[in-house]
Design an enzyme around this catalytic site. Sequence first.
Site, PDB file in Angstrom:
ATOM      1  N   ALA A  14       0.791  -1.232   0.000  1.00 62.45           N
ATOM      2  CA  ALA A  14       0.000   0.000   0.000  1.00 62.45           C
ATOM      3  C   ALA A  14       0.822   1.280   0.000  1.00 62.45           C
ATOM      4  O   ALA A  14       0.346   2.318  -0.482  1.00 62.45           O
ATOM      5  CB  ALA A  14      -0.940   0.004   1.202  1.00 62.45           C
ATOM      6  N   MET A  18       3.076   1.892  -6.863  1.00 63.02           N
ATOM      7  CA  MET A  18       1.921   1.250  -7.478  1.00 63.02           C
ATOM      8  C   MET A  18       0.791   1.115  -6.479  1.00 63.02           C
ATOM      9  O   MET A  18      -0.382   1.300  -6.824  1.00 63.02           O
ATOM     10  CB  MET A  18       2.324  -0.123  -8.027  1.00 63.02           C
ATOM     11  N   GLY A 101      -1.076  -8.697 -10.440  1.00 60.49           N
ATOM     12  CA  GLY A 101      -0.329  -8.015 -11.488  1.00 60.49           C
ATOM     13  C   GLY A 101       1.166  -8.171 -11.313  1.00 60.49           C
ATOM     14  O   GLY A 101       1.950  -7.623 -12.091  1.00 60.49           O
ATOM     15  N   ALA A 125      -2.525 -11.447 -14.657  1.00 59.94           N
ATOM     16  CA  ALA A 125      -2.119 -10.830 -15.922  1.00 59.94           C
ATOM     17  C   ALA A 125      -0.878  -9.986 -15.688  1.00 59.94           C
ATOM     18  O   ALA A 125      -0.826  -9.219 -14.726  1.00 59.94           O
ATOM     19  CB  ALA A 125      -3.240  -9.960 -16.480  1.00 59.94           C
ATOM     20  N   PRO A 126       0.136 -10.100 -16.546  1.00 57.13           N
ATOM     21  CA  PRO A 126       1.350  -9.305 -16.377  1.00 57.13           C
ATOM     22  C   PRO A 126       1.141  -7.836 -16.679  1.00 57.13           C
ATOM     23  O   PRO A 126       1.958  -7.007 -16.303  1.00 57.13           O
ATOM     24  CB  PRO A 126       2.321  -9.940 -17.371  1.00 57.13           C
ATOM     25  N   ASN A 127       0.058  -7.498 -17.347  1.00 59.92           N
ATOM     26  CA  ASN A 127      -0.215  -6.095 -17.667  1.00 59.92           C
ATOM     27  C   ASN A 127      -1.721  -5.885 -17.689  1.00 59.92           C
ATOM     28  O   ASN A 127      -2.431  -6.553 -18.433  1.00 59.92           O
ATOM     29  CB  ASN A 127       0.396  -5.721 -19.018  1.00 59.92           C
ATOM     30  N   HIS A 158      12.169  -0.439 -19.433  1.00 59.48           N
ATOM     31  CA  HIS A 158      11.527  -0.073 -18.171  1.00 59.48           C
ATOM     32  C   HIS A 158      12.508   0.711 -17.291  1.00 59.48           C
ATOM     33  O   HIS A 158      13.698   0.787 -17.574  1.00 59.48           O
ATOM     34  CB  HIS A 158      11.051  -1.314 -17.413  1.00 59.48           C
ATOM     35  N   HIS A 159      11.992   1.227 -16.203  1.00 63.10           N
ATOM     36  CA  HIS A 159      12.760   2.019 -15.243  1.00 63.10           C
ATOM     37  C   HIS A 159      13.873   1.192 -14.591  1.00 63.10           C
ATOM     38  O   HIS A 159      13.857  -0.045 -14.614  1.00 63.10           O
ATOM     39  CB  HIS A 159      11.824   2.576 -14.170  1.00 63.10           C
ATOM     40  N   LYS A 162      13.168  -1.898 -12.008  1.00 60.04           N
ATOM     41  CA  LYS A 162      12.481  -3.154 -12.340  1.00 60.04           C
ATOM     42  C   LYS A 162      13.474  -4.304 -12.226  1.00 60.04           C
ATOM     43  O   LYS A 162      14.561  -4.246 -12.795  1.00 60.04           O
ATOM     44  CB  LYS A 162      11.873  -3.095 -13.741  1.00 60.04           C
TER      45      LYS A 162
END
Length: 269
Positions: A14, A18, A101, A125-127, A158-159, A162
């Site tokens: 939390a 994300m 996710g 789901a990955p996305n 990606h950033h 990751k």
Amino acid sequence: MTQATPQRIAIAGASGRMGQMLIEAVLDTEGVELAVALDRAGSPSIGQDAGAALGRPCGVTITDQLDALAQADCLIDFTRPEGTLQHLQACLRHDVKMVIGTTGFDSSGRAEIKVAAQKIAIVFAPNMSVGVNATLKLLDMAARILNSGYDVEIFEAHHRNKVDAPSGTALIMGETVASAWDVALPDVATWTRHGDTGVRKPGTIGFSVVRGGDIVGDHTVFFCGTGERIEISHRSSSRATYAQGAVRAARFLARQDNGLYDMQAVLGL
């Protein structure tokens, strides 16, 4: 006429980037309410209001107690594989549906999720982006048409933070192409190239990865033929699209029996 009872949503991770976007998406969505906000043991956010950092206090205190899930109907989890699997066991104990996710699972983790879906409803789901899932439909169509004489390469960026590569989205893109070709991705994937690699083997699917800065997520699939090249791309500029899709998936699960679902099912694609 009585008003329908809101779906009670729990958010894992939390206090993370994300997690905060997921909380904001829940607060902005009619028909759902934030019921539980989870974070790891020892997090400095434990005991704080889950919406305080957003400037939107909501009366839900962040906790590390997994049994708090007894107060939820559905958990949305975008954490790490090891944490997600712990949360999965808690959801099984309390009969709580789950939107996953998280990416980076090994075959054992994926199998554990599949078994759990016999007892609870899960979207895995990955996305969660609507745009990405529309892109997957386009890829399936393109791969069925361009199934001979075209080389497929998948690029993703990606950033810097990751930790898994290639991304879950890149992998599902590869699986989409491989399925359209009626082959298994592990049998045709080329993960790395270095030194004298020799000529490219026909029918393989190559992967390239970039990690840097704050890139939210870029994916391009190249279909390279003789005299032409087709590129199908998706670029994310905000994680909000993932959060909105995840809440949509949770709403979908409210109407579903036990089983394992993907975003294609959520979107009716």
